[in-house]
Scaffold this motif. Structure first.
Motif, PDB file in Angstrom:
ATOM      1  N   ILE A 143       0.410  13.805  -0.656  1.00 29.34           N
ATOM      2  CA  ILE A 143       0.618  12.440  -0.168  1.00 29.34           C
ATOM      3  C   ILE A 143      -0.604  11.967   0.610  1.00 29.34           C
TER       4      ILE A 143
ATOM      5  N   VAL B  14      -6.052   5.100  -0.775  1.00 30.41           N
ATOM      6  CA  VAL B  14      -5.698   3.735  -0.378  1.00 30.41           C
ATOM      7  C   VAL B  14      -6.570   3.278   0.785  1.00 30.41           C
TER       8      VAL B  14
ATOM      9  N   GLU C 280      -3.641  12.862   0.305  1.00 33.88           N
ATOM     10  CA  GLU C 280      -4.735  12.570  -0.633  1.00 33.88           C
ATOM     11  C   GLU C 280      -4.583  11.159  -1.185  1.00 33.88           C
ATOM     12  N   LYS C 281      -3.346  10.787  -1.494  1.00 32.30           N
ATOM     13  CA  LYS C 281      -3.081   9.441  -2.002  1.00 32.30           C
ATOM     14  C   LYS C 281      -3.315   8.392  -0.908  1.00 32.30           C
ATOM     15  N   VAL C 282      -2.923   8.696   0.321  1.00 33.01           N
ATOM     16  CA  VAL C 282      -3.184   7.781   1.438  1.00 33.01           C
ATOM     17  C   VAL C 282      -4.692   7.611   1.609  1.00 33.01           C
TER      18      VAL C 282
ATOM     19  N   LYS D 262       1.755  13.984  -5.702  1.00 30.54           N
ATOM     20  CA  LYS D 262       1.004  13.733  -6.934  1.00 30.54           C
ATOM     21  C   LYS D 262       1.966  13.648  -8.122  1.00 30.54           C
TER      22      LYS D 262
ATOM     23  N   GLN E  36       1.699   2.769  -3.214  1.00 30.65           N
ATOM     24  CA  GLN E  36       0.637   3.503  -3.896  1.00 30.65           C
ATOM     25  C   GLN E  36       0.577   4.976  -3.495  1.00 30.65           C
ATOM     26  N   TRP E  37       1.218   5.340  -2.367  1.00 34.17           N
ATOM     27  CA  TRP E  37       1.092   6.735  -1.917  1.00 34.17           C
ATOM     28  C   TRP E  37       2.418   7.425  -1.632  1.00 34.17           C
TER      29      TRP E  37
ATOM     30  N   TYR F  51       0.818  -1.216   0.000  1.00 34.73           N
ATOM     31  CA  TYR F  51       0.000   0.000   0.000  1.00 34.73           C
ATOM     32  C   TYR F  51       0.852   1.267   0.000  1.00 34.73           C
TER      33      TYR F  51
END
Length: 169
Positions: free
Chosen positions: A154, A161, A156-158, A42, A37-38, A34
Motif C-alpha cells: 500500500i 500518488v 508503495e502505491k501511496v 498490489k 489509487q492506493w 487519490y
C-alpha cells in the motif's frame, strides 16, 4: 524508507518517508480521488471511496481483490488536526457501512479494546514528510497475517500518488 514494527502492546506501527511536503501527503491520504489509487495491496483496486474526513465524519471504502471479491471498510473519525493527525476507528462493514463481525467472514481480527487507529504526519523539513500509522489491532504474528506485506505494498502505491502530486505542483 519504510520502518514497520509491532511494539510491546502488539500494535502495528507503519512509517514511511515521502519526498513531498506534508500538505501533499495529507491530500494523498484524505482525498478520495487519490485514496482510490492506493487503497489495498498490489493488484487490488478501490472501486468505491466515499470520504468525509472530519470529526464525526465517516468514510466507506471498497477493496476489490484481483479475483473480484469486494471487501468493505468503514472509518469513523474522532480527532482531526489538519495536516498533522487523524484519530479514527476502522472496521469491516457491508456496502452500506454497517459494522460486520469479522468472524462472520472467517477473518481473525482482534482489536485492542479502547484503542483507535492514529496517523501522524511529521514534517521532516527539506520537503520531506513521514506519516506514522499506529493500528488498533492486536496481532500475535504480523508476518504470518500478511499485514506488514500488505501495508508495504500500500505504501508503495501511496508513494506513486505522492510523487505524481509533487510533480504536478
Amino acid at each position: 524508507m519504510t520502518n514497520n514494527t509491532v511494539n510491546e502492546t502488539e500494535r502495528m506501527v507503519i512509517t514511511r518517508v515521502f519526498d513531498a511536503p506534508r500538505e501533499l501527503v495529507w491530500k494523498a491520504w484524505t482525498d478520495p480521488k487519490y485514496v482510490m489509487q492506493w487503497w489495498g495491496p498490489k493488484g487490488f483496486t478501490a472501486p468505491v471511496c466515499q470520504m468525509d474526513v472530519r470529526v464525526g465524519g465517516k468514510s466507506l471504502l471498497c477493496m476489490k481483490t484481483p479475483d473480484g471479491y469486494e471487501g468493505w471498510n468503514a472509518i469513523e473519525y474522532h480527532e482531526i488536526v489538519l495536516h498533522e493527525k487523524i484519530v479514527s476507528s476502522m472496521y469491516i462493514s457491508d456496502s452500506e457501512g454497517n459494522k460486520i463481525d469479522p468472524e462472520q467472514l472467517g477473518i481473525e481480527h482482534e482489536a485492542i479494546d479502547g484503542a483507535y487507529d492514529v496517523t501522524l504526519f511529521e514534517d521532516l523539513g527539506n520537503g520531506q514528510t513521514k506519516p506514522t500509522h499506529i493500528g488498533n489491532e492486536s496481532m500475535e504474528s504480523p508476518k504470518d497475517s500478511g499485514q506488514l506485506e500488505g501495508w508495504n505494498e500500500i505504501l508503495e502505491k501511496v508513494a506513486a500518488v505522492v510523487a505524481e502530486l509533487a510533480q504536478a505542483k
